[in-house]
Design a protein around this motif. Structure first.
Motif, PDB file in Angstrom:
ATOM      1  N   VAL A  67     -34.632 -37.733  62.663  1.00 11.86           N
ATOM      2  CA  VAL A  67     -34.119 -37.694  60.854  1.00 11.86           C
ATOM      3  C   VAL A  67     -33.700 -36.855  60.126  1.00 11.86           C
ATOM      4  O   VAL A  67     -34.716 -35.609  60.202  1.00 11.86           O
ATOM      5  N   PHE A  68     -33.209 -36.968  59.377  1.00  3.67           N
ATOM      6  CA  PHE A  68     -32.834 -35.320  59.195  1.00  3.67           C
ATOM      7  C   PHE A  68     -33.280 -35.610  57.405  1.00  3.67           C
ATOM      8  O   PHE A  68     -32.474 -36.209  57.130  1.00  3.67           O
ATOM      9  N   VAL A  69     -33.808 -34.810  56.615  1.00  2.00           N
ATOM     10  CA  VAL A  69     -34.609 -34.952  55.503  1.00  2.00           C
ATOM     11  C   VAL A  69     -34.164 -33.589  55.003  1.00  2.00           C
ATOM     12  O   VAL A  69     -34.234 -32.872  55.299  1.00  2.00           O
ATOM     13  N   ASN A  70     -33.418 -34.418  53.580  1.00  2.00           N
ATOM     14  CA  ASN A  70     -32.576 -33.315  52.636  1.00  2.00           C
ATOM     15  C   ASN A  70     -34.112 -33.757  51.610  1.00  2.00           C
ATOM     16  O   ASN A  70     -34.390 -34.209  51.470  1.00  2.00           O
ATOM     17  N   VAL A  71     -34.117 -32.032  50.925  1.00  4.22           N
ATOM     18  CA  VAL A  71     -35.687 -31.994  50.812  1.00  4.22           C
ATOM     19  C   VAL A  71     -35.306 -31.477  49.171  1.00  4.22           C
ATOM     20  O   VAL A  71     -35.103 -30.549  49.522  1.00  4.22           O
ATOM     21  N   THR A  72     -36.093 -31.879  47.885  1.00  7.98           N
ATOM     22  CA  THR A  72     -35.356 -31.111  46.817  1.00  7.98           C
ATOM     23  C   THR A  72     -37.340 -30.910  46.374  1.00  7.98           C
ATOM     24  O   THR A  72     -37.889 -31.964  46.352  1.00  7.98           O
ATOM     25  N   LEU A  73     -36.935 -29.741  45.911  1.00  7.95           N
ATOM     26  CA  LEU A  73     -38.353 -28.825  45.427  1.00  7.95           C
ATOM     27  C   LEU A  73     -38.321 -29.211  43.486  1.00  7.95           C
ATOM     28  O   LEU A  73     -37.478 -29.029  43.136  1.00  7.95           O
ATOM     29  N   LYS A  74     -39.826 -29.103  43.271  1.00  8.20           N
ATOM     30  CA  LYS A  74     -39.700 -29.319  41.588  1.00  8.20           C
ATOM     31  C   LYS A  74     -39.373 -28.214  41.182  1.00  8.20           C
ATOM     32  O   LYS A  74     -38.671 -28.085  40.424  1.00  8.20           O
ATOM     33  N   GLU A  75     -39.470 -27.037  41.989  1.00  5.24           N
ATOM     34  CA  GLU A  75     -38.806 -25.451  41.205  1.00  5.24           C
ATOM     35  C   GLU A  75     -38.385 -24.939  42.538  1.00  5.24           C
ATOM     36  O   GLU A  75     -38.986 -24.957  44.246  1.00  5.24           O
TER      37      GLU A  75
END
Length: 169
Positions: free
Chosen positions: A69-77
């Protein structure tokens, strides 16, 4: 002390990427060089950091890791501190095989290997989504693997290695 790689160095690196168990004698024989010269070159390649280590490539399917699984992660900051904290946390997860900071719509791209969807759900709910700094996750499940390359291409047309389904072509 940096040095420039010559054709012999590139051939040595190609051969070791193909089979890290080759002896200095076997490499010397293939390249028409003395064992001493090959030994010295390999030691220099190691000392200069061109060779970072030697590993065995394990068949993930035999180890019950059938799903990628490739997971795109967006952070809060996106502060330096937030990114470093995320990297520290995620690098400790054994399911995460690779972690890249990227630009675009997400901040990080993870490569995760697990046995099945149930194991991924546990990883997601018990580890990844529990990280305070995570804002958004997008999972991309691999349907099939058409190319997996472990070796860098160092010289044109020389020792091209492609692995399909865990087998060397």
């Amino acid at each position: 002390m940096n040095f420039t790689l010559d054709e012999t160095d590139l051939h040595i690196l190609d051969l070791l990427q193909e089979d890290a168990r080759l002896t200095n004698k076997e490499i010397a024989s293939r390249l028409g060089k003395s064992m001493t010269a090959i030994f010295e070159r390999i030691k220099r390649l190691e000392a200069e950091g061109y060779i970072k280590g030697y590993i065995a490539i394990v068949d993930r399917h035999k180890m019950d890791k059938h799903v990628i699984v490739f997971v795109n992660v967006t952070l809060k900051e996106q502060s330096h501190e937030a990114c470093k904290l995320f990297e520290e946390k995620v690098n400790a997860f054994p399911e995460v095989m690779e972690c890249y900071m990227v630009n675009g719509q997400s901040d990080f791209l993870l490569k995760v290997m697990i046995a099945d969807i149930d194991e991924y759900e546990l990883f997601l709910s018990n580890k990844l989504s529990k990280l305070e700094c995570v804002s958004k996750l997008c999972s991309l499940f691999v349907i099939s693997e058409t190319k997996h390359e472990n070796a860098l291409s160092l010289s044109p047309g020389h020792f091209v290695r492609t692995f399909k389904h865990g087998k060397k072509d």
